[in-house]
Design an enzyme around this catalytic site. Sequence first.
Site, mmCIF file in Angstrom:
data_model
loop_
_atom_site.group_PDB
_atom_site.id
_atom_site.type_symbol
_atom_site.label_atom_id
_atom_site.label_comp_id
_atom_site.label_asym_id
_atom_site.label_seq_id
_atom_site.Cartn_x
_atom_site.Cartn_y
_atom_site.Cartn_z
ATOM 1 N N THR A 134 1.566 -4.388 4.301
ATOM 2 C CA THR A 134 1.405 -4.689 5.725
ATOM 3 C C THR A 134 0.846 -6.091 5.981
ATOM 4 O O THR A 134 1.041 -6.642 7.058
ATOM 5 C CB THR A 134 0.465 -3.661 6.392
ATOM 6 N N ASP A 135 0.167 -6.659 4.976
ATOM 7 C CA ASP A 135 -0.576 -7.905 5.227
ATOM 8 C C ASP A 135 0.313 -9.068 5.671
ATOM 9 O O ASP A 135 -0.085 -9.868 6.518
ATOM 10 C CB ASP A 135 -1.379 -8.304 3.983
ATOM 11 N N THR B 216 0.825 -1.211 0.000
ATOM 12 C CA THR B 216 0.000 0.000 0.000
ATOM 13 C C THR B 216 0.857 1.257 0.000
ATOM 14 O O THR B 216 0.460 2.287 -0.544
ATOM 15 C CB THR B 216 -0.923 -0.024 1.242
ATOM 16 N N SER C 277 1.269 -7.520 -0.750
ATOM 17 C CA SER C 277 1.953 -8.555 0.049
ATOM 18 C C SER C 277 1.065 -9.742 0.401
ATOM 19 O O SER C 277 1.552 -10.751 0.907
ATOM 20 C CB SER C 277 2.585 -7.952 1.307
HETATM 21 N N1 ASP Z 1 -2.772 -5.421 0.772
HETATM 22 C C1 ASP Z 1 -1.707 -4.496 1.098
HETATM 23 C C2 ASP Z 1 -0.402 -5.282 1.123
HETATM 24 O O1 ASP Z 1 -0.167 -6.004 2.065
HETATM 25 C C3 ASP Z 1 -1.984 -3.872 2.420
HETATM 26 C C4 ASP Z 1 -0.949 -2.888 2.890
HETATM 27 O O2 ASP Z 1 0.150 -2.783 2.397
HETATM 28 O O3 ASP Z 1 -1.300 -2.172 3.843
HETATM 29 O O4 ASP Z 1 0.362 -5.181 0.212
#
Ligand code: ASP
Length: 311
Positions: A95-96, A16, A62
């Site tokens: 973050t995932d 993200t 991710s």
């Molecule tokens: N779906 C995103 C990822 O993990 C969420 C994020 O980065 O906050 O790439």
Amino acid sequence: MQVAREEIIVLGTGGTIAGRAASAADNVGYRAGELGVDELLRGVPVPPGVRLHAEEVAQIDSKDMDFAVWATLAGRCAHWLAQEDVAGVVVTHGTDTMEETAFFLHRVLGPGKPVVLTGAMRPATSAAPDGPQNLADAIAVAADPQVRGVCVVFAGAVHGASDVQKVHSYRTDAFSSGDAGPLAYVEEGRLRVLRPWPGPATKGAAPALLRPAAWPRVEILVNHAGAGRAIVDALVKDGVAGLVVAGTGNGTVNHALEAGLLEAQQHGVAVRRASRCAQGRVLPTPNDRLPAAVGLSPVKARIALMLELMP
Ligand code: ASP
């Protein structure tokens, strides 16, 4: 003569933090992994005397993290950490699965220099993105000589790779170290250390690390009301090498699931019990017939078991 360590390497993997939405008001309907790491670094403050070098390793959301990207990322981290003038590495990451990548790098690299993962909960196009501050904080942490090993820097806190978990699906302060608490806070580019820094993990040097296609298959399953053994039986039939069960409470599993897991264990499948609880740890007892993954969440227990089984 000692070479001054002044270079910080920033490795981009997407997420993200590199996400783009159609409107600045949209913090959820974006595509992750769109902007290059050079673009993310534009305007981000850098501590005096520090040079940045950016490199794109992947451009993914991710949730799609896989063994091939992990192998490449570990290789690039090892390459840069071995350079004398490199003080540390920052990895921008979704973050995932950030806690999984942090734990994987912790276990396979056991670095003496800092490897700092960071990301964002809001896309780069947001009216109020959190990525630039997180990235500035991560660079400051990577440049701090007190820091070593793998950590996650997020929303002003520094979390150790073994403890960190994503605990919120939307808030910008999305990570926690649970009972252990963060290692430090980052305030205006300075570290406020809260507890002793953990030592490096014992580095696992499995030859198969360079061949992700050969990594052992370890799956996670969950105990829940009415859980049966059908999934275990299907996975064993399908040739799984290891199973982590996210048990209830102190890693408990119901009778049917336990019978399936014990049988799997007898057939040579490695089994570990973690807990589906967000906090706490599984405490082993003398009568355990399925070994506990002490102190590890299910996703980290899976990585630990995979590395243990790696040829
Ligand atoms: N779906 C995103 C990822 O993990 C969420 C994020 O980065 O906050 O790439």
